[in-house]
Every structure is written in C-alpha cells, then in structure tokens.
Design a protein around this motif. Structure first.
Motif, PDB file in Angstrom:
ATOM      1  N   GLN A 344      -1.256  -7.967   1.613  1.00 15.57           N
ATOM      2  CA  GLN A 344      -0.417  -7.224   2.133  1.00 15.57           C
ATOM      3  C   GLN A 344       1.180  -7.714   1.394  1.00 15.57           C
ATOM      4  OE1 GLN A 344      -1.779  -6.340   6.099  1.00 15.57           O
ATOM      5  NE2 GLN A 344      -2.945  -7.925   6.359  1.00 15.57           N
ATOM      6  N   LEU A 345       1.108  -8.985   1.109  1.00 16.16           N
ATOM      7  CA  LEU A 345       2.629  -9.089   1.215  1.00 16.16           C
ATOM      8  C   LEU A 345       3.136  -8.835   0.241  1.00 16.16           C
ATOM      9  CD1 LEU A 345       3.194 -13.362   2.680  1.00 16.16           C
ATOM     10  CD2 LEU A 345       3.846 -10.649   3.904  1.00 16.16           C
ATOM     11  N   THR A 346       1.699  -9.361  -1.192  1.00  9.17           N
ATOM     12  CA  THR A 346       2.248  -8.374  -2.512  1.00  9.17           C
ATOM     13  C   THR A 346       1.993  -6.617  -2.385  1.00  9.17           C
ATOM     14  OG1 THR A 346       0.671 -10.552  -3.001  1.00  9.17           O
ATOM     15  CG2 THR A 346       1.670  -8.249  -4.225  1.00  9.17           C
ATOM     16  N   ALA A 347       1.591  -5.624  -1.602  1.00  6.19           N
ATOM     17  CA  ALA A 347       1.550  -4.869  -2.056  1.00  6.19           C
ATOM     18  C   ALA A 347       2.834  -3.987  -1.157  1.00  6.19           C
ATOM     19  CB  ALA A 347       0.006  -4.143  -1.242  1.00  6.19           C
ATOM     20  N   SER A 348       3.801  -4.411  -0.544  1.00  9.04           N
ATOM     21  CA  SER A 348       5.067  -3.616   0.855  1.00  9.04           C
ATOM     22  C   SER A 348       5.858  -4.234   0.769  1.00  9.04           C
ATOM     23  CB  SER A 348       4.185  -4.541   2.725  1.00  9.04           C
ATOM     24  OG  SER A 348       5.581  -3.834   2.709  1.00  9.04           O
ATOM     25  N   PRO A 349       6.556  -2.689   0.401  1.00 13.83           N
ATOM     26  CA  PRO A 349       8.321  -3.481   0.230  1.00 13.83           C
ATOM     27  C   PRO A 349       8.674  -2.967   2.006  1.00 13.83           C
ATOM     28  CG  PRO A 349       7.296  -0.597   0.185  1.00 13.83           C
ATOM     29  CD  PRO A 349       6.067  -1.509   0.218  1.00 13.83           C
ATOM     30  N   ASN A 350      10.407  -3.737   2.185  1.00 17.36           N
ATOM     31  CA  ASN A 350      10.845  -3.347   3.235  1.00 17.36           C
ATOM     32  C   ASN A 350      10.744  -1.665   3.384  1.00 17.36           C
ATOM     33  OD1 ASN A 350      12.767  -6.102   3.349  1.00 17.36           O
ATOM     34  ND2 ASN A 350      12.299  -5.871   1.319  1.00 17.36           N
ATOM     35  N   LEU A 351      10.458  -2.239   4.235  1.00 10.33           N
ATOM     36  CA  LEU A 351      10.512  -0.684   5.169  1.00 10.33           C
ATOM     37  C   LEU A 351      11.718  -0.653   6.052  1.00 10.33           C
ATOM     38  CD1 LEU A 351       6.227  -0.393   6.322  1.00 10.33           C
ATOM     39  CD2 LEU A 351       7.819   0.488   4.230  1.00 10.33           C
ATOM     40  N   ASP A 352      12.313  -1.354   6.647  1.00  9.46           N
ATOM     41  CA  ASP A 352      12.905  -1.718   7.853  1.00  9.46           C
ATOM     42  C   ASP A 352      14.480  -1.335   7.483  1.00  9.46           C
ATOM     43  OD1 ASP A 352      14.784  -1.553  10.201  1.00  9.46           O
ATOM     44  OD2 ASP A 352      13.260  -2.452  11.190  1.00  9.46           O
ATOM     45  N   PRO A 353      15.366  -0.360   7.377  1.00 10.52           N
ATOM     46  CA  PRO A 353      16.750  -0.559   7.040  1.00 10.52           C
ATOM     47  C   PRO A 353      17.476  -1.319   7.297  1.00 10.52           C
ATOM     48  CG  PRO A 353      16.494   1.634   7.985  1.00 10.52           C
ATOM     49  CD  PRO A 353      15.652   0.625   7.669  1.00 10.52           C
ATOM     50  N   ASN A 354      17.022  -1.713   7.999  1.00 10.89           N
ATOM     51  CA  ASN A 354      17.892  -3.149   9.265  1.00 10.89           C
ATOM     52  C   ASN A 354      17.352  -5.082   8.594  1.00 10.89           C
ATOM     53  OD1 ASN A 354      19.453  -0.607   9.879  1.00 10.89           O
ATOM     54  ND2 ASN A 354      18.296  -0.665  11.793  1.00 10.89           N
ATOM     55  N   ILE A 355      16.510  -4.368   8.674  1.00 10.12           N
ATOM     56  CA  ILE A 355      15.995  -6.027   7.932  1.00 10.12           C
ATOM     57  C   ILE A 355      15.216  -6.008   6.504  1.00 10.12           C
ATOM     58  CG2 ILE A 355      14.586  -7.519   8.619  1.00 10.12           C
ATOM     59  CD1 ILE A 355      14.094  -6.187  10.905  1.00 10.12           C
ATOM     60  N   THR A 356      16.209  -6.977   6.114  1.00  8.96           N
ATOM     61  CA  THR A 356      14.750  -7.236   4.888  1.00  8.96           C
ATOM     62  C   THR A 356      14.781  -8.763   5.006  1.00  8.96           C
ATOM     63  OG1 THR A 356      17.309  -6.511   3.446  1.00  8.96           O
ATOM     64  CG2 THR A 356      16.037  -7.906   2.419  1.00  8.96           C
ATOM     65  N   SER A 357      13.578  -8.632   4.480  1.00 10.55           N
ATOM     66  CA  SER A 357      12.235  -9.940   4.378  1.00 10.55           C
ATOM     67  C   SER A 357      12.183 -10.225   3.043  1.00 10.55           C
ATOM     68  CB  SER A 357      11.440  -9.603   5.176  1.00 10.55           C
ATOM     69  OG  SER A 357      10.222 -10.805   4.962  1.00 10.55           O
ATOM     70  N   LEU A 358      12.294 -11.492   2.397  1.00  9.59           N
ATOM     71  CA  LEU A 358      12.358 -11.909   1.200  1.00  9.59           C
ATOM     72  C   LEU A 358      10.617 -12.235   1.014  1.00  9.59           C
ATOM     73  CD1 LEU A 358      14.932 -14.040   0.334  1.00  9.59           C
ATOM     74  CD2 LEU A 358      14.741 -11.901  -0.375  1.00  9.59           C
ATOM     75  N   ASN A 359      10.117 -12.470   1.818  1.00  9.24           N
ATOM     76  CA  ASN A 359       8.073 -12.149   1.951  1.00  9.24           C
ATOM     77  C   ASN A 359       7.699 -10.775   1.000  1.00  9.24           C
ATOM     78  OD1 ASN A 359       7.989 -14.893   3.217  1.00  9.24           O
ATOM     79  ND2 ASN A 359       8.646 -14.226   5.042  1.00  9.24           N
ATOM     80  N   LEU A 360       8.067  -9.516   1.536  1.00 10.11           N
ATOM     81  CA  LEU A 360       7.810  -8.724   0.725  1.00 10.11           C
ATOM     82  C   LEU A 360       7.919  -8.480  -0.713  1.00 10.11           C
ATOM     83  CD1 LEU A 360       8.339  -6.395   4.141  1.00 10.11           C
ATOM     84  CD2 LEU A 360       7.136  -7.404   3.574  1.00 10.11           C
ATOM     85  N   LYS A 361       6.865  -8.768  -1.889  1.00  9.40           N
ATOM     86  CA  LYS A 361       7.240  -8.285  -2.481  1.00  9.40           C
ATOM     87  C   LYS A 361       7.093  -7.390  -3.657  1.00  9.40           C
ATOM     88  CE  LYS A 361       5.358 -13.960  -2.744  1.00  9.40           C
ATOM     89  NZ  LYS A 361       5.093 -13.666  -1.256  1.00  9.40           N
ATOM     90  N   ALA A 362       6.559  -6.410  -2.879  1.00 13.11           N
ATOM     91  CA  ALA A 362       6.020  -5.075  -3.318  1.00 13.11           C
ATOM     92  C   ALA A 362       5.942  -5.630  -4.926  1.00 13.11           C
ATOM     93  CB  ALA A 362       6.847  -4.294  -3.643  1.00 13.11           C
ATOM     94  N   HIS A 363       4.627  -6.244  -5.502  1.00  9.11           N
ATOM     95  CA  HIS A 363       5.046  -6.632  -6.593  1.00  9.11           C
ATOM     96  C   HIS A 363       3.281  -4.947  -7.059  1.00  9.11           C
ATOM     97  CE1 HIS A 363       6.126 -10.573  -6.937  1.00  9.11           C
ATOM     98  NE2 HIS A 363       6.902 -10.316  -7.087  1.00  9.11           N
TER      99      HIS A 363
END
Length: 637
Positions: A344-363
C-alpha cells in the motif's frame, strides 16, 4: 499415472549447496538446541515446527521479494535506484534483461536476501512428516490436519520451483547422513513427472477426510486465518494443471533438445488434449468446493458517503482485493508481520493537497501498456470498439460533468475517457478522482502539484498509480504518518478460479459454459455479457464464437480482472506470450512537466527485451552445477 522416480535427499545437503546449517532453520526449538528430538518433544514444539514449514512461502506482498510485481512489464520504476535506497534490486534487474547464471536474481533455488530457499522449505516439510509421529500428546484429528498442511506446502514449493526453473528434481524424502555422494547428486525429472507428483501430493490431502484433514473453512478466525484449507488446495491444483496444459508445457517444441544428464527428455513436446481434460476436472472440483464453503464474488454494499452506483461498482472491484477476509478470498497470505503494508505504501501517491507524507512512495507505476489493456465502457478492447476513437487516444480532451472518474474541467488524454469501471478502479492518473472512506480526492500529478514527483525517489515514473491495491480506509495524519488497514495478500481469489475454469472449458470445446463463467466476472465489473458487447460494439462481432477468438478474450479478461495483482507475470509465460509482450518498449507520460500539453506526451522509458526460449526459465547458478554436475543447466544459459 506415470511411474514417478522419487528421489531421496540427504538431511544435510551440503553437496547441493542449497541448504544452510541446522541453526538457520531450526530456530523454534527450546534453549536454541537444534535437534530434531526437541522439535517434536510435545505438541507445542511440533506446532512451532509446523509454522517453520509455512515460513518458506514466498513473500507474496513484498514489492522486492516477489518477481510478479517488477520482473515483467506490469509495473515500472525509475532507474538507476539511488545507492542505499532499496535492499534488493533483483526483480527490476530481471525486467531489464540482467538475469545471469553466475549470481542468479530472485534465486529461489538457493535462497538469499528477500527470497526464501525453497529446497530448504521442502527439506523442513520432510523432517516434519518423518517425525510428527513422535509427538505423544497430539490429538489424531489435529495430527492429520497438520500432516495435510505440510504435504500441501511441500507440493506448493515444488510447484513454485517448477514455474521458475522448469523440470526440477523430486525431493520426496530425506536420506540418512550415511548416504554417499552419488546418492545425493540428484537429477532433474521430466516436467510431466513433476506435475504428477505435485498433484498426487495435493490429492492425498483432499480426497481423504477420515479423522481430520484439511478443513473446508477456517472456524477459528482469531488465530488460524491464512492456514491451508481444502478449497485452497483444490484451487492451487487447478492452477497447476491449467499451467501444465498451457502452451509453455504442452506441446512446446522449443525444448525438444532439453535432456537430462542421462539423456532423458525433460519436456514432452507433444500436445495432449488430455492435459486440458484433466485441468477441466480439477477446475470443476475446485469451483464446487469453493462455492460449498461459502466463497462468492465480492460485492460492495456499504452506504458510504459519496458512494454512487458507479463508485459502488469501483469499490466492488477494489475491495475484492483490499477488504480483509472478504467473501471472494480463497487463499489470503499473511506471512509478513504486517500484510500488504509495503504494497500500500508503495502504491499510493499523496492524495491530500494539505499534507505531504514521505511514507507514500508511489513506486508501483503501472505502464502505459496496462492502461491501454482495459476495455472501453462497452466491454471490448479499445482497438476493436467501433464507437471509440482509438486513433485519438493520445490527444488532449477536457473533462465534462458527464465523464466518469475524472475532474470536471481538467485536461487529459482521450485514453482516459469512456473506459470500463475496472480502468478507474485499478488506476490513478493526472486528472483522476480517488474515492476513499474519508473523501473523494482529486489526483494532480504534474511536477509541482501535490501528488507529483517529490525528491528523487517518491514518484511514479509512468504517471499511473496502483489505486486497486490501496485500502480505502487509509488515513494520513497532519504529521505525515499513515494509518493503514492491512489485508492478506490474495494468492487466489474466486474470479481467478472462474477464469481458469473458463479457459479449460474453452480448450475442451465447451464455449457456452466458458462464457457463463466469464460473464459472472464481467457482471461484477459492471459490464454486459461477452455476447452482447461483441455483437453490439466490436468490429469483430463473431470473435467469441470461435475457440481461438474466445481464447483471446479469456486471456485479456484475465489480464484485466487480475491486473496489478502479479498474475500477469506467470500467465504471459505459460501462454508463451512473454516473447512478444516483453520484447516491446515500455512507455509512460512525461511526468517532469508542468503543462497539460507537455505532461501528456508519450515517453519511452525502456526498450525491453526477452530472449526466448531462454528467459522462460531462470538459470541455475554455476556454483550449484559445479557441486552437482547431474543438474543440467536450462537451455540458453
């Protein structure tokens, strides 16, 4: 049934170079004393050893430990990988044509890194089976169940090695330490013999139910979910036999000179329809067992805020994978500490424009080829739909209120318009919407936008995102922390089995029943029947009426329904389609751009090559062949 040459193997297989010391695998005995007697001194210790046998299952939900994700053409990733960022590059390197015999990648034969040594797993299973009778406080029904589980695991490890390496040795029992070097220099066995052995093992634990055995379902859901059941065993048997009947193993003349060290042909190069008849029977048996156990195609029925009928169809598709222990799951694997966490962390981009999570890799970046694979909204391929503008698929259009799954007023390519529900359920892209329990997010992925490229490693190289694999309960906190709902990885679900059944039906001449099972899957996906879709919208309306035409439809249906779940990697191999599909360029969008016109340019990422027939099977290492010269190398290596 063929006379199977059963091979005994030494307890300490130093001759083969495939087994490490006892302390590497017997880590469950009291006081760290690695003895067989202590491992089976009582029920508690024996159960620990049972779980050791399970521990060799491949890491199905590990992006870097499972070749199904990155070793083919389904996903792509940026290259080169920055130093120190990834612990294993094996699957990416296979996709880039870097497999080799000196230090083989994804080396399930010997193990190492994030890949389990499957021969060691087989050895552990044999030790369990040879010693379980020593346990005096174990109830007979429980002992029989454990024996059945371990026999299945032994069959499964042989099966996985067969998929990866072709003809392999059959390791049925462990030899005493007194065995000489000639006895332990085992040989590869013909493919058909290996298949027969695997099936015999599975039959031995599914045909007898006297005083225990595999349960039809798991009743103790607090501690036993993920354990092997009879429907699991029968479904895997069906997959084994469908694979054995497929072109890679059935009538494949590419390996007519593949001989054992003693001159024995390791491939039967004659096509045999009986293999499809056998596969059909196995599929029928598995379908009956699964349905009798209450397994059914998943349907999303929650009254979630914003869940329109279209969204409910999308969520039926997504949650058939992501809702834990849902009705469709036949075999959900929970081998890792936090199942599906890395996925899930590898699949997901950042969705919320007000929060950036470096855990979401979107690889996990699905390739443009995957986006083009899905049907139009009419349920036929994009190059067959006479109402859909195939030639304009790369041209920009503006999203209107009536367009589904996208942001009104946004510009994106024609490829993203008027596609089937599975397209929007599987893929995120620039201009798409992304439904979650807490909101429907607008995905904006151009450079500088909230879901676009961040740093040198947090982005999708293709511009596509694996929405299907992200559970809809994921929440990002203000500090960038990620709250995930874990789900077991779907090694087998009912839609997969239905499509295997349809494939076997078509190959044995039952077109009508094959269509019935395809249409069950299509109905859940919000599509009309094959007959209606092709007759009404296709420029080849009679395609489904022929065996060849329906075969092509079934194969595309499998690739679509099981997209992003890793099944494509092995399906392309067994159909002998890897040579054509993996010998074409990999494309994505120009993700480093700010403007619609420049971002939406098809961009070459890699000119992929597949050397056939060599690359259908991985090589044995030079080290293994030096230790045991009876193990001939795979052709081409």
């Amino acid at each position: 049934m063929r006379d199977i040459k059963k091979i005994r193997i030494l307890v300490i297989l130093t001759f083969l170079g495939i087994i490490s010391s006892c302390s590497d695998y017997l880590d469950v005995v009291p006081d760290n004393v690695a003895t067989i007697d202590n491992a089976f001194v009582d029920k508690t210790q024996a159960e620990k050893y049972l779980f050791t046998c399970y521990s060799f299952l491949p890491r199905f939900d590990d992006p870097e430990g499972n070749p199904e994700f990155y070793a083919g053409d389904e996903y792509w990733i940026f290259w080169p990988i920055p130093d120190g960022y990834a612990t294993s590059l094996d699957p990416y390197q296979i996709a880039r044509g870097l497999q080799n015999r000196v230090s083989p990648l994804m080396n399930f034969w010997e193990g190492g890194g994030r890949v389990p040594p499957l021969w060691q797993g087989i050895r552990s299973c044999n030790i369990f089976l040879e010693n379980i009778d020593k346990v005096t406080d174990l109830e007979p029904f429980l002992k029989n169940r454990w024996i059945a589980e371990v026999k299945f695991l032994k069959a499964y490890y042989h099966w996985y090695l067969l998929k990866a390496y072709g003809p392999i040795p059959i390791v049925d029992e462990n030899l005493p330490i007194s065995a000489n070097s000639d006895q332990v220099r085992i040989e590869r066995q013909p493919v058909d013999d290996v298949v027969d052995y695997i099936v015999e093992l599975i039959d031995s634990v599914t045909q007898e139910e006297v005083n225990g055995g595999l349960p039809n379902r798991i009743d103790n859901k607090t501690s036993e979910l993920g354990r092997i059941t009879k429907p699991i065993a029968l479904a895997i048997k069906a997959r084994v036999l469908v694979t054995a009947a497929s072109p890679l193993f059935n009538g494949n003349t590419d390996f007519d000179n593949f001989l054992g060290n003693d001159g024995t042909p390791l491939f039967n190069t004659n096509f045999e329809i009986e293999k499809w008849n056998r596969a059909l029977k196995a599929c029928e048996e598995a379908v009956v067992a699964c349905e009798a156990a209450g397994i059914s195609l998943y349907e999303f029925n929650e009254n979630a805020q914003g869940a329109t009928d279209r969204i409910k169809t999308e969520m039926s598709i997504r949650n058939a994978v992501c809702e834990r222990w849902n009705s469709e799951l036949i075999w959900g694997n929970v081998g890792s500490d936090v199942p599906s966490w890395a996925v899930q962390l590898t699949a997901s981009p950042n969705l919320d424009p007000n929060i950036t999570s470096l855990n979401l890799k979107a690889h996990f970046a699905p390739t443009l080829r995957i986006a083009e694979m899905f049907y139009t909204e009419n349920g036929v391929p994009i190059d067959e739909d006479k109402t859909w503008s195939y030639q304009d698929r790369y041209n920009l259009r503006t999203v209107e209120a009536s367009d589904e799954g996208m942001q009104e007023g946004y510009k994106t390519v024609g490829l993203h318009f008027n596609r089937e529900p599975r397209f929007y359920a599987n893929l995120g892209f620039d201009g798409a919407t992304w439904f979650m329990r807490n909101n429907t997010w607008d995905l904006k992925t151009k450079i500088g936008q909230h879901a676009g490229k961040k740093q040198s490693v947090l982005y999708s190289i293709t511009g596509y995102y694996a929405k299907k694999l992200v559970n809809w309960n994921m929440v990002i906190s203000q500090g960038g922390g990620v709250s995930l709902e874990f789900y077991p990885w779907p090694v087998m679900r009912l839609a997969d089995l239905y499509l295997l059944y349809a494939e076997a039906l078509n190959e044995t001449g039952n077109n009508a029943l094959a269509l019935e099972y395809i249409n069950k899957v299509r109905e859940r996906a919000g599509l009309e029947t094959v007959q209606t879709s092709w007759s009404t919208y296709s420029n080849n309306p009679g395609k489904y009426t022929t065996q060849d035409g329906l075969r092509e439809i079934i194969q595309q249906e499998r690739l679509i329904e099981l997209a992003l779940e890793g099944k494509r990697f092995w399906d392309l191999k067994r159909w002998k389609k890897s040579a054509s599909r993996l010998n074409t360029p990999i494309y994505g969008w120009d993700i480093g751009q700010e403007e619609y016109e420049t971002y939406n340019r098809r961009t070459l990422l890699f000119d992929q090559k597949f050397n056939a027939p060599r690359d259908y099977f991985w090589p044995l290492s030079d080290n293994v062949l030096t230790i045991n010269p009876n193990l001939v190398q795979n052709p081409g290596w």
